[in-house]
Design a protein around this motif. Structure first.
Motif, mmCIF file in Angstrom:
data_model
loop_
_atom_site.group_PDB
_atom_site.id
_atom_site.type_symbol
_atom_site.label_atom_id
_atom_site.label_comp_id
_atom_site.label_asym_id
_atom_site.label_seq_id
_atom_site.Cartn_x
_atom_site.Cartn_y
_atom_site.Cartn_z
ATOM 1 N N LEU A 171 -22.193 45.588 9.699
ATOM 2 C CA LEU A 171 -22.207 45.295 11.134
ATOM 3 C C LEU A 171 -22.053 43.791 11.353
ATOM 4 C CD1 LEU A 171 -25.174 47.593 12.239
ATOM 5 C CD2 LEU A 171 -22.739 48.043 12.462
ATOM 6 N N PRO A 172 -21.371 43.402 12.434
ATOM 7 C CA PRO A 172 -21.144 41.972 12.657
ATOM 8 C C PRO A 172 -22.453 41.232 12.930
ATOM 9 C CG PRO A 172 -20.454 43.247 14.571
ATOM 10 C CD PRO A 172 -20.789 44.236 13.494
ATOM 11 N N SER A 212 -27.900 59.605 16.689
ATOM 12 C CA SER A 212 -27.417 59.051 17.955
ATOM 13 C C SER A 212 -26.206 58.142 17.736
ATOM 14 C CB SER A 212 -28.537 58.304 18.688
ATOM 15 O OG SER A 212 -28.905 57.168 17.963
ATOM 16 N N ILE A 213 -26.149 57.491 16.577
ATOM 17 C CA ILE A 213 -24.982 56.669 16.250
ATOM 18 C C ILE A 213 -23.763 57.576 16.050
ATOM 19 C CG2 ILE A 213 -23.961 55.113 14.517
ATOM 20 C CD1 ILE A 213 -26.199 53.742 15.987
ATOM 21 N N PHE A 256 -22.624 59.307 19.269
ATOM 22 C CA PHE A 256 -21.981 58.324 20.154
ATOM 23 C C PHE A 256 -20.533 58.116 19.714
ATOM 24 C CE2 PHE A 256 -20.949 53.659 20.148
ATOM 25 C CZ PHE A 256 -20.524 53.583 21.463
ATOM 26 N N ARG A 257 -20.355 57.843 18.408
ATOM 27 C CA ARG A 257 -19.009 57.541 17.916
ATOM 28 C C ARG A 257 -18.075 58.736 18.082
ATOM 29 N NH1 ARG A 257 -14.796 56.890 17.565
ATOM 30 N NH2 ARG A 257 -13.445 55.585 16.261
ATOM 31 N N VAL A 312 -18.098 59.835 22.506
ATOM 32 C CA VAL A 312 -17.786 58.986 23.648
ATOM 33 C C VAL A 312 -16.276 58.963 23.913
ATOM 34 C CG1 VAL A 312 -17.399 56.656 22.749
ATOM 35 C CG2 VAL A 312 -18.858 56.981 24.751
ATOM 36 N N ILE A 329 -15.693 53.075 29.158
ATOM 37 C CA ILE A 329 -16.359 54.070 28.322
ATOM 38 C C ILE A 329 -17.005 55.118 29.212
ATOM 39 C CG2 ILE A 329 -18.490 54.303 26.984
ATOM 40 C CD1 ILE A 329 -17.595 51.911 25.378
ATOM 41 N N GLN A 369 -18.787 45.566 28.843
ATOM 42 C CA GLN A 369 -19.889 44.679 29.205
ATOM 43 C C GLN A 369 -19.656 44.034 30.569
ATOM 44 O OE1 GLN A 369 -18.552 44.696 26.042
ATOM 45 N NE2 GLN A 369 -19.903 43.637 24.596
ATOM 46 N N LEU A 425 -23.567 56.198 24.933
ATOM 47 C CA LEU A 425 -23.637 54.761 24.651
ATOM 48 C C LEU A 425 -25.070 54.281 24.796
ATOM 49 C CD1 LEU A 425 -22.380 51.918 24.208
ATOM 50 C CD2 LEU A 425 -21.990 51.818 26.673
ATOM 51 N N ALA A 447 -27.168 55.248 21.847
ATOM 52 C CA ALA A 447 -26.842 54.452 20.660
ATOM 53 C C ALA A 447 -27.438 53.051 20.795
ATOM 54 C CB ALA A 447 -25.333 54.380 20.463
ATOM 55 N N LEU A 450 -25.854 46.475 22.203
ATOM 56 C CA LEU A 450 -24.640 46.901 22.916
ATOM 57 C C LEU A 450 -23.392 46.417 22.173
ATOM 58 C CD1 LEU A 450 -23.293 48.191 25.386
ATOM 59 C CD2 LEU A 450 -23.579 46.012 26.592
ATOM 60 N N ARG A 451 -23.450 45.176 21.719
ATOM 61 C CA ARG A 451 -22.316 44.611 20.990
ATOM 62 C C ARG A 451 -22.070 45.418 19.702
ATOM 63 N NH1 ARG A 451 -21.937 40.592 17.429
ATOM 64 N NH2 ARG A 451 -24.161 40.164 17.542
ATOM 65 N N LEU A 452 -23.138 45.775 19.008
ATOM 66 C CA LEU A 452 -22.999 46.553 17.773
ATOM 67 C C LEU A 452 -22.419 47.934 18.054
ATOM 68 C CD1 LEU A 452 -26.308 45.695 15.841
ATOM 69 C CD2 LEU A 452 -24.025 44.737 15.506
ATOM 70 N N ALA A 453 -22.919 48.578 19.121
ATOM 71 C CA ALA A 453 -22.421 49.913 19.467
ATOM 72 C C ALA A 453 -20.930 49.850 19.787
ATOM 73 C CB ALA A 453 -23.206 50.484 20.640
ATOM 74 N N LEU A 454 -20.531 48.850 20.556
ATOM 75 C CA LEU A 454 -19.116 48.751 20.924
ATOM 76 C C LEU A 454 -18.257 48.382 19.708
ATOM 77 C CD1 LEU A 454 -19.545 47.072 24.413
ATOM 78 C CD2 LEU A 454 -18.977 49.459 23.925
ATOM 79 N N HIS A 455 -18.854 47.645 18.791
ATOM 80 C CA HIS A 455 -18.149 47.355 17.537
ATOM 81 C C HIS A 455 -17.863 48.663 16.786
ATOM 82 C CE1 HIS A 455 -17.329 45.676 13.522
ATOM 83 N NE2 HIS A 455 -18.189 46.564 13.072
ATOM 84 N N MET A 456 -18.876 49.533 16.762
ATOM 85 C CA MET A 456 -18.711 50.810 16.053
ATOM 86 C C MET A 456 -17.609 51.652 16.672
ATOM 87 S SD MET A 456 -22.624 51.882 15.387
ATOM 88 C CE MET A 456 -23.629 51.062 14.143
ATOM 89 N N LEU A 457 -17.457 51.494 17.969
ATOM 90 C CA LEU A 457 -16.432 52.259 18.671
ATOM 91 C C LEU A 457 -15.031 51.854 18.210
ATOM 92 C CD1 LEU A 457 -16.914 54.371 20.764
ATOM 93 C CD2 LEU A 457 -16.442 52.693 22.533
ATOM 94 N N GLN A 516 -14.421 51.012 15.112
ATOM 95 C CA GLN A 516 -14.258 51.382 13.708
ATOM 96 C C GLN A 516 -13.791 52.830 13.619
ATOM 97 O OE1 GLN A 516 -14.745 48.809 11.603
ATOM 98 N NE2 GLN A 516 -15.100 47.809 13.566
ATOM 99 N N PRO A 517 -13.134 53.193 12.499
ATOM 100 C CA PRO A 517 -12.720 54.588 12.326
ATOM 101 C C PRO A 517 -13.940 55.515 12.382
ATOM 102 C CG PRO A 517 -11.792 53.187 10.595
ATOM 103 C CD PRO A 517 -12.767 52.352 11.360
ATOM 104 N N GLU A 518 -13.751 56.682 12.979
ATOM 105 C CA GLU A 518 -14.839 57.654 13.136
ATOM 106 C C GLU A 518 -15.482 57.965 11.780
ATOM 107 O OE1 GLU A 518 -13.737 60.458 16.221
ATOM 108 O OE2 GLU A 518 -14.940 61.991 15.199
ATOM 109 N N VAL A 569 -17.958 55.271 10.621
ATOM 110 C CA VAL A 569 -19.227 55.319 11.349
ATOM 111 C C VAL A 569 -20.043 56.528 10.885
ATOM 112 C CG1 VAL A 569 -20.323 55.497 13.628
ATOM 113 C CG2 VAL A 569 -18.282 54.092 13.336
#
Lengths: 202, 202
Positions: A20-21, A49-50, A53-54, A57, A66, A92, B10, B13, B29-36, B38-40, B43
Motif C-alpha cells: 500500500l502507498p 470488506s476490502i 469493496f474491490r 464497487v 464511485i 475525494q 467504499l 472499506a 480513503l486514499r488507500l481504498a481508492l488506491h486499491m480500486l 489495482q487489479p481485482e 486486491v
C-alpha cells in the motif's frame, strides 16, 4: 532490516500491507502484529470488506463517481439541478464539495487530471464523456472545480476549448485568500489573483 | 470531513482501514481508492493474505514467538545454543536481534512488558513459562534484551528476582553510546551509563 520473518504467513501479510502507498515495511509489520491482537472475527470482517469493496464497487455510468449502483445517488436525485455540472478530478473532490452543502447540481468526475509529467493525457480521462453529456443538451453551465496547479489549469483550458462550441456557460471556482486567513501570510500569486477577481459589494 | 460516502462499500472499506492504528480517515480513503486502481486479483490476494495470516499463524509453544508451526524454526534448530535464552518483549525484537547475526541461542518472547500505566502485569506476560523453562534445567544463561525504559527496568528486575533461585547466569544487553554516534550529542544518562559499564581493553 527485518529480513528474516519467523513465519511465512506473517511475511505475506507484511508484504501485502507494505504494497500500500505510504506504508513501509516497519509500519506493515506493526499493522500485521496489531491484527494478531484483534479477534479473528474482526480481522475476517476487515479482509472481507476490502474484497467486497474491490469486487462490488462501480462507477456511475453518468458522472463516473464511485457508486454501489449503476447510477449514483447524486445523479439519481431528481431534486438536484440537472442543468449544472461540476467537473472534478476525483471522488475525494466530490465529497469535499458535497460537505460544503453549497452546491446542488450534478458532477462529472474526470478520474484524474491532464499531466504530461505523469503521462496522463485527455484520453485517459472522462473528457469525451463530458463533451457527450453536454452535446446531449440540457446542461446550461459547467463549473470547473480543479486544483489551482499547472496541471489543473491545463485541464481547465483543454476542457474549455472542447466545450466552447456548445454555447453554454463555463465557469471555474474562485481562487483567492482562504476564509480566516491573514492577508500578511497569503502568497503573492494568490493575493494578486484575489485582487483581479475582486467581488462587487454594492 | 468526508461525511457522506458515495458508496456504502467504499465507506465500509474506509472504516476497516481506519480501524488500523495510525491510519486516519483521509489516509484510509486514499488507500481504498488506491486499491480500486489495482487489479481485482491483486486486491483479492491482499485480502486473502491478511485473513490466512490471522487464522493460520501460531505462537511457538516453547518460546512464544510467532510461527507457522507448533515449534518455531529457531527452537527447532539443533545447531543453536540450547543453553542460552534471550528474553525479549516481542517478535520485532527477535527479528532485530536475528538481523545482527551476533546471537546463536534461543529466545523467550514475553509478549509485552510490565507496565502499570497500561495495566499490564506479570500475569499478562509469559514470565511463568520462562521460569518453567529454566526450572526444567539445561539453561545456563538468560540474557535480558529489554528496552532501556522504566518499564523495561521493572520487567528486568521482576524476572531477575524470579530466576535468581535457579543459580544460572543472568545478564542484560549493554547500554552505552551508539556505534558511530558523536559523544557530544549523546544524552548524559546514556553517557554516564557507558562510563560505569566501561569495557576493559587489555
Amino acid at each position: 532490516m527485518y529480513n528474516d520473518y519467523p513465519s511465512r504467513l506473517l511475511e505475506q501479510a507484511v508484504e501485502a500491507l507494505n504494497s500500500l502507498p505510504g506504508i513501509g515495511r516497519r509500519t506493515a509489520l506493526r499493522l500485521a502484529l496489531h491484527m494478531l491482537r484483534q479477534p479473528e472475527d474482526s480481522v475476517r470482517r476487515f479482509s472481507e470488506s476490502i474484497r467486497s469493496f474491490r469486487e462490488g464497487v462501480k462507477h456511475c455510468k453518468v458522472c463516473h463517481n464511485i457508486s454501489d449502483t449503476d447510477t449514483c445517488d447524486i445523479c439519481a436525485d431528481s431534486h438536484r439541478d440537472q442543468t449544472t455540472l461540476c467537473v472534478v478530478q476525483n471522488v475525494q473532490d466530490v465529497m469535499a464539495i458535497e460537505n460544503t452543502r453549497q452546491y446542488h447540481g450534478l458532477y462529472h468526475v474526470l478520474g484524474g487530471i491532464i499531466s504530461p509529467m505523469d503521462g496522463i493525457g485527455p484520453a485517459d480521462l472522462t473528457i469525451d464523456q463530458l463533451v457527450q453529456r453536454v452535446a446531449e443538451g440540457g446542461v446550461k453551465e459547467v463549473i470547473m472545480a480543479l486544483s489551482s496547479t499547472t496541471d489543473g489549469e491545463t485541464t481547465r483550458f483543454f476542457i474549455s476549448r472542447k466545450l466552447e462550441p456548445y454555447g453554454i456557460t463555463l465557469s471555474a471556482i474562485a481562487s483567492g485568500i482562504s476564509v480566516g486567513e491573514e492577508l500578511e501570510y497569503t502568497d503573492e500569486v494568490t493575493l494578486g489573483r484575489s485582487i483581479l477577481n475582486r467581488v462587487k459589494l454594492n
